[in-house]
Design a protein around this motif. Structure first.
Motif, mmCIF file in Angstrom:
data_model
loop_
_atom_site.group_PDB
_atom_site.id
_atom_site.type_symbol
_atom_site.label_atom_id
_atom_site.label_comp_id
_atom_site.label_asym_id
_atom_site.label_seq_id
_atom_site.Cartn_x
_atom_site.Cartn_y
_atom_site.Cartn_z
ATOM 1 N N ARG A 242 0.836 -1.196 0.000
ATOM 2 C CA ARG A 242 0.000 0.000 0.000
ATOM 3 C C ARG A 242 0.877 1.255 0.000
ATOM 4 N NH1 ARG A 242 -3.250 -1.662 3.417
ATOM 5 N NH2 ARG A 242 -2.296 -0.846 5.318
ATOM 6 N N GLU A 243 1.924 1.259 0.791
ATOM 7 C CA GLU A 243 2.842 2.398 0.842
ATOM 8 C C GLU A 243 3.583 2.560 -0.487
ATOM 9 O OE1 GLU A 243 5.406 1.975 4.182
ATOM 10 O OE2 GLU A 243 3.785 2.066 5.662
ATOM 11 N N ASP A 244 3.995 1.433 -1.065
ATOM 12 C CA ASP A 244 4.694 1.485 -2.357
ATOM 13 C C ASP A 244 3.775 2.024 -3.449
ATOM 14 O OD1 ASP A 244 6.986 0.467 -1.239
ATOM 15 O OD2 ASP A 244 6.580 -1.614 -1.832
ATOM 16 N N ALA A 245 2.523 1.562 -3.455
ATOM 17 C CA ALA A 245 1.560 2.023 -4.456
ATOM 18 C C ALA A 245 1.287 3.518 -4.284
ATOM 19 C CB ALA A 245 0.267 1.234 -4.345
ATOM 20 N N ALA A 246 1.187 3.969 -3.035
ATOM 21 C CA ALA A 246 0.966 5.395 -2.766
ATOM 22 C C ALA A 246 2.130 6.221 -3.311
ATOM 23 C CB ALA A 246 0.800 5.628 -1.270
ATOM 24 N N ALA A 247 3.348 5.706 -3.161
ATOM 25 C CA ALA A 247 4.523 6.410 -3.680
ATOM 26 C C ALA A 247 4.470 6.480 -5.201
ATOM 27 C CB ALA A 247 5.799 5.693 -3.220
ATOM 28 N N ASP A 248 4.061 5.386 -5.843
ATOM 29 C CA ASP A 248 3.936 5.369 -7.310
ATOM 30 C C ASP A 248 2.889 6.375 -7.777
ATOM 31 O OD1 ASP A 248 5.850 3.367 -7.635
ATOM 32 O OD2 ASP A 248 4.374 1.750 -7.477
ATOM 33 N N LEU A 249 1.773 6.450 -7.070
ATOM 34 C CA LEU A 249 0.697 7.370 -7.451
ATOM 35 C C LEU A 249 1.136 8.823 -7.276
ATOM 36 C CD1 LEU A 249 -2.320 5.414 -5.927
ATOM 37 C CD2 LEU A 249 -1.908 5.829 -8.357
ATOM 38 N N ARG A 250 1.938 9.101 -6.245
ATOM 39 C CA ARG A 250 2.458 10.460 -6.054
ATOM 40 C C ARG A 250 3.360 10.847 -7.233
ATOM 41 N NH1 ARG A 250 3.296 8.595 -0.692
ATOM 42 N NH2 ARG A 250 1.793 9.516 0.774
ATOM 43 N N LYS A 251 4.217 9.924 -7.648
ATOM 44 C CA LYS A 251 5.132 10.194 -8.769
ATOM 45 C C LYS A 251 4.361 10.484 -10.052
ATOM 46 C CE LYS A 251 8.834 7.237 -6.956
ATOM 47 N NZ LYS A 251 9.533 5.923 -7.129
ATOM 48 N N LEU A 252 3.191 9.882 -10.177
ATOM 49 C CA LEU A 252 2.370 10.081 -11.375
ATOM 50 C C LEU A 252 1.436 11.275 -11.240
ATOM 51 C CD1 LEU A 252 1.476 6.322 -12.030
ATOM 52 C CD2 LEU A 252 2.958 7.765 -13.448
ATOM 53 N N GLY A 253 1.509 11.973 -10.108
ATOM 54 C CA GLY A 253 0.693 13.152 -9.903
ATOM 55 C C GLY A 253 -0.763 12.839 -9.616
ATOM 56 N N LEU A 254 -1.037 11.674 -9.062
ATOM 57 C CA LEU A 254 -2.416 11.247 -8.850
ATOM 58 C C LEU A 254 -2.831 11.230 -7.376
ATOM 59 C CD1 LEU A 254 -2.552 8.339 -11.460
ATOM 60 C CD2 LEU A 254 -3.809 10.496 -11.562
ATOM 61 N N GLU A 255 -2.027 11.838 -6.519
ATOM 62 C CA GLU A 255 -2.334 11.811 -5.092
ATOM 63 C C GLU A 255 -3.675 12.477 -4.791
ATOM 64 O OE1 GLU A 255 -0.442 13.235 -0.788
ATOM 65 O OE2 GLU A 255 0.649 13.591 -2.650
ATOM 66 N N GLY A 256 -3.948 13.637 -5.427
ATOM 67 C CA GLY A 256 -5.198 14.349 -5.175
ATOM 68 C C GLY A 256 -6.417 13.547 -5.600
ATOM 69 N N PHE A 257 -6.338 12.941 -6.769
ATOM 70 C CA PHE A 257 -7.466 12.135 -7.236
ATOM 71 C C PHE A 257 -7.636 10.903 -6.359
ATOM 72 C CE2 PHE A 257 -9.378 8.808 -9.916
ATOM 73 C CZ PHE A 257 -10.560 9.462 -10.274
ATOM 74 N N ALA A 258 -6.525 10.286 -5.973
ATOM 75 C CA ALA A 258 -6.595 9.105 -5.110
ATOM 76 C C ALA A 258 -7.237 9.446 -3.768
ATOM 77 C CB ALA A 258 -5.197 8.526 -4.888
ATOM 78 N N ALA A 259 -6.947 10.627 -3.237
ATOM 79 C CA ALA A 259 -7.554 11.057 -1.968
ATOM 80 C C ALA A 259 -9.063 11.246 -2.127
ATOM 81 C CB ALA A 259 -6.906 12.355 -1.492
ATOM 82 N N ALA A 260 -9.496 11.719 -3.305
ATOM 83 C CA ALA A 260 -10.928 11.853 -3.585
ATOM 84 C C ALA A 260 -11.586 10.477 -3.660
ATOM 85 C CB ALA A 260 -11.137 12.612 -4.893
ATOM 86 N N VAL A 261 -10.919 9.527 -4.290
ATOM 87 C CA VAL A 261 -11.439 8.156 -4.379
ATOM 88 C C VAL A 261 -11.552 7.551 -2.983
ATOM 89 C CG1 VAL A 261 -10.873 5.798 -5.132
ATOM 90 C CG2 VAL A 261 -10.696 7.716 -6.752
ATOM 91 N N CYS A 262 -10.564 7.810 -2.142
ATOM 92 C CA CYS A 262 -10.609 7.287 -0.771
ATOM 93 C C CYS A 262 -11.835 7.803 -0.019
ATOM 94 C CB CYS A 262 -9.326 7.655 -0.024
ATOM 95 S SG CYS A 262 -7.863 6.741 -0.579
ATOM 96 N N PHE A 263 -12.195 9.054 -0.249
ATOM 97 C CA PHE A 263 -13.401 9.610 0.376
ATOM 98 C C PHE A 263 -14.634 8.845 -0.098
ATOM 99 C CE2 PHE A 263 -17.151 12.321 0.097
ATOM 100 C CZ PHE A 263 -17.276 12.770 1.405
ATOM 101 N N VAL A 264 -14.721 8.578 -1.409
ATOM 102 C CA VAL A 264 -15.868 7.837 -1.959
ATOM 103 C C VAL A 264 -15.941 6.440 -1.351
ATOM 104 C CG1 VAL A 264 -16.897 6.871 -4.057
ATOM 105 C CG2 VAL A 264 -15.847 9.141 -4.113
ATOM 106 N N LEU A 265 -14.804 5.785 -1.231
ATOM 107 C CA LEU A 265 -14.783 4.435 -0.659
ATOM 108 C C LEU A 265 -15.273 4.429 0.781
ATOM 109 C CD1 LEU A 265 -11.407 2.985 -2.030
ATOM 110 C CD2 LEU A 265 -13.689 2.808 -3.009
ATOM 111 N N GLN A 266 -14.929 5.463 1.523
ATOM 112 C CA GLN A 266 -15.384 5.553 2.907
ATOM 113 C C GLN A 266 -16.878 5.839 2.983
ATOM 114 O OE1 GLN A 266 -13.312 8.363 5.451
ATOM 115 N NE2 GLN A 266 -12.104 6.740 6.380
ATOM 116 N N GLU A 267 -17.353 6.773 2.175
ATOM 117 C CA GLU A 267 -18.758 7.163 2.196
ATOM 118 C C GLU A 267 -19.682 6.042 1.727
ATOM 119 O OE1 GLU A 267 -20.449 10.328 3.021
ATOM 120 O OE2 GLU A 267 -18.612 10.211 4.211
ATOM 121 N N VAL A 268 -19.300 5.379 0.661
ATOM 122 C CA VAL A 268 -20.186 4.404 0.022
ATOM 123 C C VAL A 268 -20.052 3.012 0.626
ATOM 124 C CG1 VAL A 268 -20.809 3.283 -2.163
ATOM 125 C CG2 VAL A 268 -20.165 5.703 -2.137
ATOM 126 N N PHE A 269 -18.813 2.563 0.835
ATOM 127 C CA PHE A 269 -18.581 1.181 1.291
ATOM 128 C C PHE A 269 -18.134 1.092 2.746
ATOM 129 C CE2 PHE A 269 -17.450 1.344 -3.301
ATOM 130 C CZ PHE A 269 -18.531 0.624 -3.784
#
Length: 359
Positions: A242-269
């Motif tokens: 999970r930490e490695d994947a988070a690092a990969d997503l940061r390098k790709l500039g997707l941290e902000g979108f991933a944080a939005a997805v995390c909110f959806v996962l918490q709200e819905v599931f």
């Protein structure tokens, strides 16, 4: 939100609904929501449990049960087709990896209940080599940068990928393609003995599935089924991955979108914080959730995506960019580069003679 509560029952995050629907219409609304997001199969066990209370109208229950049965039948067929496709490419000397679909389904408590669409298969080799082989065995349809349509299976769409995905921004796309190239060998060799073909590793999917969601959000819309895929992936991911994947997503500039997805996962599931790679962003996540609820499965329920059957290239570009502008705050570089990428791809396809189906 009773639909969210039903989904949380389905994933084992709650034991029952806070209240039963008050009448048949409200049950029908639940059914329609499951249809809209391609979640009839995975929610059926929860409906089956509720049916034991005698509260679910028979007409609603029977339609849900029939859909679950058909989903299981289709999954069994797709599983066999994936094995045949993998064997076909292997016989020609190409390693392959089945993306999403049956590989992701194996992460579900009951894989047979995940509603699948087409088959996406990533094939090792150059675009020219893969296309050259495909044209000897089947009709080849539309060819774009990252995949082509191949009529390899009767009645099922097959997308043969030269690369799993792309970015509109040239610099980000270069970074993404380097990432895919660096981990490709591991994916092609990750053969599941249970499934009978190669599927991506969990760490790869932690990056790829989020990019898949990202691309569809920008291009046309996405439903909750793809978010559920990501939820189940995260439940199987260990802390280090999970930490490695988070690092990969940061390098790709997707941290902000991933944080939005995390909110959806918490709200819905009701996803626990312990499995999320980023802290949920309620502002971006709330906006994303609203878009998901409007869009439904691949944006098919979003009237803003409507277009005429004879839509030309300019009108198509304008409509796509207009949609993308809604997500400017979430993905500025991707939105700004969208018209540039679309023009580049059109010129590239024309130069390669890919604008014409079957070429």
């Amino acid at each position: 939100n009773l639909f969210f509560e039903l989904l949380q029952m389905a994933v084992g995050r709650r034991e029952g609904l806070s209240r039963f629907p008050s009448d048949r219409d409200e049950w029908e609304t639940l059914l329609d929501s499951a249809v809209k997001h391609n979640l009839l199969g995975v929610t059926f066990p929860a409906i089956d449990e509720l049916h034991d209370t005698g509260k679910v109208p028979l007409s609603v229950y029977s339609r849900w049960a029939l859909a679950a049965e058909k989903t299981a039948e289709k999954n069994a067929s797709l599983l066999e087709e994936c094995r045949k496709l993998s064997a076909l490419f292997a016989s020609a000397g190409f390693r392959s990896c089945v993306l999403k679909g049956q590989g992701v389904a194996s992460l579900y408590p009951d894989p047979s209940l995940r509603q699948s669409g087409d088959i996406d298969i990533w094939v090792e080799g150059s675009r020219e080599a893969v296309l050259s082989y495909l044209r000897t065995v089947c009709p080849v349809g539309k060819v774009v940068y990252h995949h082509c349509d191949a009529r390899l299976v009767e009645g099922t769409e097959v997308e043969v990928h030269f690369t799993p995905s792309w970015m509109n921004s040239p610099s980000r796309n270069k970074r993404l393609q380097r990432y895919f190239a660096s981990v490709a060998g591991e994916q092609f060799s990750n053969i599941s003995e249970e499934l009978g073909f190669a599927v991506p590793t969990l760490r790869f999917n932690a990056v790829y599935l989020l990019i898949h969601i990202y691309r569809h959000v920008l291009e046309e819309g996405i439903g909750l089924r793809q978010l559920l895929d990501y939820y189940y992936l995260l439940t199987h991911l260990d802390a280090a991955s999970r930490e490695d994947a988070a690092a990969d997503l940061r390098k790709l500039g997707l941290e902000g979108f991933a944080a939005a997805v995390c909110f959806v996962l918490q709200e819905v599931f009701a996803a626990p914080s312990s499995i999320l790679p980023f802290s949920p962003d309620s502002r971006k996540g709330g906006f994303l959730l609203e878009e998901i609820l409007v869009s439904g499965n691949f944006g098919r329920y979003d009237g803003r995506n409507a277009h005429s059957s004879g839509e030309g290239p300019l009108a198509h570009t304008f409509r796509k960019v207009k949609r993308g502008l809604r997500f400017f705050a979430m993905a500025p570089s991707e939105v700004l580069c969208m018209p540039v990428y679309m023009l580049w791809q059109y010129c590239w396809r024309k130069k390669k003679n890919y604008l014409y189906k079957g070429r």
